[in-house]
Design a protein around this motif. Sequence first.
Motif, PDB file in Angstrom:
ATOM      1  N   ASP A 266       5.081  -4.453   2.397  1.00 57.91           N
ATOM      2  CA  ASP A 266       5.845  -4.973   1.232  1.00 57.91           C
ATOM      3  C   ASP A 266       4.636  -4.458   0.044  1.00 57.91           C
ATOM      4  O   ASP A 266       4.081  -5.011  -0.296  1.00 57.91           O
ATOM      5  N   VAL A 267       5.328  -3.278  -0.534  1.00 58.37           N
ATOM      6  CA  VAL A 267       4.739  -2.462  -1.340  1.00 58.37           C
ATOM      7  C   VAL A 267       4.739  -3.282  -2.792  1.00 58.37           C
ATOM      8  O   VAL A 267       3.762  -3.020  -3.420  1.00 58.37           O
ATOM      9  N   ALA A 268       5.387  -4.318  -3.030  1.00 55.92           N
ATOM     10  CA  ALA A 268       5.649  -4.798  -4.375  1.00 55.92           C
ATOM     11  C   ALA A 268       4.316  -6.135  -4.206  1.00 55.92           C
ATOM     12  O   ALA A 268       3.347  -6.116  -5.172  1.00 55.92           O
ATOM     13  N   LEU A 269       4.244  -6.913  -2.910  1.00 57.72           N
ATOM     14  CA  LEU A 269       3.029  -7.940  -2.874  1.00 57.72           C
ATOM     15  C   LEU A 269       1.534  -7.056  -2.905  1.00 57.72           C
ATOM     16  O   LEU A 269       0.897  -7.542  -3.555  1.00 57.72           O
ATOM     17  N   HIS A 270       1.708  -6.070  -2.277  1.00 63.35           N
ATOM     18  CA  HIS A 270       0.395  -4.891  -2.326  1.00 63.35           C
ATOM     19  C   HIS A 270       0.131  -4.693  -3.501  1.00 63.35           C
ATOM     20  O   HIS A 270      -1.193  -4.800  -4.085  1.00 63.35           O
ATOM     21  N   ALA A 271       0.907  -4.094  -4.609  1.00 65.50           N
ATOM     22  CA  ALA A 271       0.648  -4.010  -5.845  1.00 65.50           C
ATOM     23  C   ALA A 271      -0.038  -5.196  -6.742  1.00 65.50           C
ATOM     24  O   ALA A 271      -1.022  -4.939  -7.110  1.00 65.50           O
ATOM     25  N   ILE A 272       0.544  -6.336  -6.471  1.00 68.35           N
ATOM     26  CA  ILE A 272       0.359  -7.603  -7.020  1.00 68.35           C
ATOM     27  C   ILE A 272      -0.967  -7.929  -6.680  1.00 68.35           C
ATOM     28  O   ILE A 272      -1.981  -8.360  -7.417  1.00 68.35           O
ATOM     29  N   THR A 273      -1.434  -7.952  -5.324  1.00 69.50           N
ATOM     30  CA  THR A 273      -2.520  -8.334  -4.681  1.00 69.50           C
ATOM     31  C   THR A 273      -3.619  -7.460  -5.275  1.00 69.50           C
ATOM     32  O   THR A 273      -4.845  -7.936  -5.894  1.00 69.50           O
ATOM     33  N   ASP A 274      -3.472  -6.155  -5.228  1.00 72.97           N
ATOM     34  CA  ASP A 274      -4.500  -5.333  -5.985  1.00 72.97           C
ATOM     35  C   ASP A 274      -4.721  -5.664  -7.418  1.00 72.97           C
ATOM     36  O   ASP A 274      -5.932  -5.444  -8.009  1.00 72.97           O
ATOM     37  N   ALA A 275      -3.789  -5.834  -8.082  1.00 70.05           N
ATOM     38  CA  ALA A 275      -3.827  -6.206  -9.588  1.00 70.05           C
ATOM     39  C   ALA A 275      -4.778  -7.622  -9.768  1.00 70.05           C
ATOM     40  O   ALA A 275      -5.669  -7.668 -10.537  1.00 70.05           O
ATOM     41  N   VAL A 276      -4.438  -8.548  -8.863  1.00 69.03           N
ATOM     42  CA  VAL A 276      -5.184  -9.714  -8.837  1.00 69.03           C
ATOM     43  C   VAL A 276      -6.597  -9.581  -8.530  1.00 69.03           C
ATOM     44  O   VAL A 276      -7.638 -10.055  -9.195  1.00 69.03           O
ATOM     45  N   LEU A 277      -6.871  -8.898  -7.407  1.00 66.32           N
ATOM     46  CA  LEU A 277      -8.312  -8.439  -7.129  1.00 66.32           C
ATOM     47  C   LEU A 277      -9.076  -7.714  -7.969  1.00 66.32           C
ATOM     48  O   LEU A 277     -10.255  -8.039  -8.390  1.00 66.32           O
ATOM     49  N   GLY A 278      -8.284  -6.735  -8.753  1.00 65.77           N
ATOM     50  CA  GLY A 278      -8.827  -5.962  -9.889  1.00 65.77           C
ATOM     51  C   GLY A 278      -9.311  -6.776 -10.922  1.00 65.77           C
ATOM     52  O   GLY A 278     -10.366  -6.681 -11.425  1.00 65.77           O
ATOM     53  N   ALA A 279      -8.852  -7.832 -11.313  1.00 65.90           N
ATOM     54  CA  ALA A 279      -8.787  -8.901 -12.455  1.00 65.90           C
ATOM     55  C   ALA A 279     -10.133  -9.453 -12.260  1.00 65.90           C
ATOM     56  O   ALA A 279     -10.859  -9.723 -13.173  1.00 65.90           O
ATOM     57  N   ILE A 280     -10.666  -9.714 -11.046  1.00 68.79           N
ATOM     58  CA  ILE A 280     -11.679 -10.468 -10.866  1.00 68.79           C
ATOM     59  C   ILE A 280     -12.829  -9.459 -10.271  1.00 68.79           C
ATOM     60  O   ILE A 280     -13.871  -9.737  -9.613  1.00 68.79           O
ATOM     61  N   GLY A 281     -12.532  -8.269 -10.165  1.00 63.39           N
ATOM     62  CA  GLY A 281     -13.457  -7.182  -9.745  1.00 63.39           C
ATOM     63  C   GLY A 281     -13.973  -7.364  -8.264  1.00 63.39           C
ATOM     64  O   GLY A 281     -14.985  -7.285  -7.993  1.00 63.39           O
ATOM     65  N   ASP A 282     -13.056  -7.768  -7.225  1.00 64.60           N
ATOM     66  CA  ASP A 282     -13.488  -8.064  -6.023  1.00 64.60           C
ATOM     67  C   ASP A 282     -12.562  -7.113  -4.944  1.00 64.60           C
ATOM     68  O   ASP A 282     -11.841  -7.577  -4.011  1.00 64.60           O
ATOM     69  N   GLY A 283     -13.006  -5.883  -5.002  1.00 64.43           N
ATOM     70  CA  GLY A 283     -12.422  -4.887  -4.311  1.00 64.43           C
ATOM     71  C   GLY A 283     -10.998  -4.840  -4.122  1.00 64.43           C
ATOM     72  O   GLY A 283     -10.358  -5.026  -4.948  1.00 64.43           O
ATOM     73  N   ASP A 284     -10.215  -4.216  -3.106  1.00 63.77           N
ATOM     74  CA  ASP A 284      -8.858  -4.072  -2.967  1.00 63.77           C
ATOM     75  C   ASP A 284      -8.308  -4.630  -1.681  1.00 63.77           C
ATOM     76  O   ASP A 284      -9.119  -5.010  -1.025  1.00 63.77           O
ATOM     77  N   ILE A 285      -7.083  -4.544  -1.522  1.00 63.28           N
ATOM     78  CA  ILE A 285      -6.467  -5.296  -0.207  1.00 63.28           C
ATOM     79  C   ILE A 285      -7.034  -4.838   0.998  1.00 63.28           C
ATOM     80  O   ILE A 285      -7.074  -5.241   2.135  1.00 63.28           O
ATOM     81  N   GLY A 286      -7.391  -3.282   1.137  1.00 61.11           N
ATOM     82  CA  GLY A 286      -7.901  -2.693   2.077  1.00 61.11           C
ATOM     83  C   GLY A 286      -9.469  -3.268   2.494  1.00 61.11           C
ATOM     84  O   GLY A 286     -10.033  -3.345   3.687  1.00 61.11           O
ATOM     85  N   THR A 287     -10.161  -3.695   1.507  1.00 62.23           N
ATOM     86  CA  THR A 287     -11.406  -4.480   1.554  1.00 62.23           C
ATOM     87  C   THR A 287     -11.502  -5.587   2.422  1.00 62.23           C
ATOM     88  O   THR A 287     -12.228  -6.078   3.251  1.00 62.23           O
ATOM     89  N   HIS A 288     -10.484  -6.332   1.990  1.00 56.74           N
ATOM     90  CA  HIS A 288     -10.146  -7.750   2.510  1.00 56.74           C
ATOM     91  C   HIS A 288      -9.435  -7.629   3.909  1.00 56.74           C
ATOM     92  O   HIS A 288      -9.581  -8.592   4.671  1.00 56.74           O
ATOM     93  N   PHE A 289      -8.657  -6.784   3.945  1.00 53.35           N
ATOM     94  CA  PHE A 289      -7.597  -6.821   5.246  1.00 53.35           C
ATOM     95  C   PHE A 289      -7.612  -5.470   5.698  1.00 53.35           C
ATOM     96  O   PHE A 289      -6.797  -4.762   5.474  1.00 53.35           O
ATOM     97  N   PRO A 290      -8.789  -4.738   6.208  1.00 48.72           N
ATOM     98  CA  PRO A 290      -8.709  -3.732   6.602  1.00 48.72           C
ATOM     99  C   PRO A 290      -7.662  -2.750   7.444  1.00 48.72           C
ATOM    100  O   PRO A 290      -7.278  -3.826   8.386  1.00 48.72           O
ATOM    101  N   PRO A 291      -7.017  -2.093   7.242  1.00 50.12           N
ATOM    102  CA  PRO A 291      -5.723  -1.339   8.103  1.00 50.12           C
ATOM    103  C   PRO A 291      -6.084  -1.165   9.468  1.00 50.12           C
ATOM    104  O   PRO A 291      -5.406  -1.205  10.452  1.00 50.12           O
ATOM    105  N   SER A 292      -7.558  -1.020   9.793  1.00 50.31           N
ATOM    106  CA  SER A 292      -8.116  -0.795  11.102  1.00 50.31           C
ATOM    107  C   SER A 292      -8.140  -2.027  11.880  1.00 50.31           C
ATOM    108  O   SER A 292      -8.496  -1.616  13.124  1.00 50.31           O
ATOM    109  N   ASP A 293      -8.214  -3.037  11.198  1.00 48.86           N
ATOM    110  CA  ASP A 293      -8.227  -4.348  11.906  1.00 48.86           C
ATOM    111  C   ASP A 293      -6.880  -4.717  12.738  1.00 48.86           C
ATOM    112  O   ASP A 293      -5.760  -4.910  11.801  1.00 48.86           O
TER     113      ASP A 293
END
Length: 386
Positions: A266-293
């Motif tokens: 879901d490309v749209a939710l991914h962009a929103i999630t990264d924007a939200v994480l970016g606002a608090i300076g807490d990494g990105d979607i891959g930091t919290h939910f690694p695609p390797s997992d």
Amino acid sequence: MAQTGPLPRFTAIVVAAGKGLRVGGEIPKQFRNWRGQPLLRHSVERLLDHGADHIIIAIPQGADDVARAALGAHDAVTFVTGGATRQQSVLHALEALAERGPSYVLIHDAARPDLPRAVTHGLIDALAAGNQGAIPVLPVVDSLAVDENGMMGASPDRDILRRVQTPQAFVYADILAAHRAWTGAPNAGDDAQVLAANGGAVALVDGHERLKKITFAEDLMDNSTQPAFRIGQGFDVHKLVEGEELWLCGIQLDHTHGLAGHSDADVALHAITDAVLGAIGDGDIGTHFPPSDPQWKGARSGQFLEHAAKLVAQAGYRIGNIDLTIICEAPKIGPHRPAMRSEVARLTGMDESAISIKATTTERLGFTGRGEGIAAQAIASVERLA
Ligand code: CTP
Ligand code: MG
């Protein structure tokens, strides 16, 4: 700080049965707000986030309603009535765990709301390495003096001393036995002292200044050093292929092609999630939910955004607004906009009026123009909570 292997399971105890006399006020400090939500809720949610499978909370007699209101709905939580001292509150909670018989237990003060993940992981790692107990400690930086009736007595050597925090981690059977056997002062300093008095060994791991205990009224209002507003942006692309489902903003769309990716893409939710994480300076979607997992394979992306929204609250902020642009030639986004908006509102706990969903084509130019993929970009603002 990404954990490499799975963390061993652990159960947690949160002691919240004190009176909070030094903070004062009508209700005990553990039920009062700090960074926008009650202390107890911060402590409990951190422990659940860090992998606790269950939490026993010691609360004051008759405080079920106020505790439940402070906590919100949580499945993996049980209340017990605390005791007259912290040591007794811990003992009641340990006894209440007897049936579950966990291997590891973390004992934490509700009054320490800002628990970093690295501390929890350090403690569990120390138990997994074979220690009976482990505690987070910090060095002493000021020099020390013994007060002898207002005059300076001896000067203890600060280099060998450590400040001790919670959570403290133990092999459950050992700390239960130690608390049952405790005959020391009614108010034991902490659980590590109880274990040591019963012959147990306790390892020291790195604590954190953020773990400071809320003890005085001024500690409750210490959010002022953070910026009042912050913004973040996110961008993502996924490939359009035949035979995949198409999910955008948590809504499934009927289309000839769908998006490919490790999660539901879901490309749209991914962009929103990264924007939200970016606002608090807490990494990105891959930091919290690694695609390797493997656990995120095919995952609904809504949970990524829900998690990011929770991190915003833990950081003492709330999401101000979200502005999303979906870039594709087809399908048409307009008809789905209301459903998308309401789903993003549900996931973030925001009002729909603060969520904007826009779409554009690239005039048949580039990969989006050729229908090879969909791109999305988002901006999110966050506002500091009082
Ligand atoms: N605590 C507890 N049972 C008690 C006393 C304390 O569960 N009988 C808990 C508190 O709720 C707090 C933690 O132990 O989360 C640390 O104690 P402290 O900071 O001293 O809290 P209070 O005892 O509530 O505060 P005060 O000493 O100022 O009255
Ligand atoms: Mg106390």
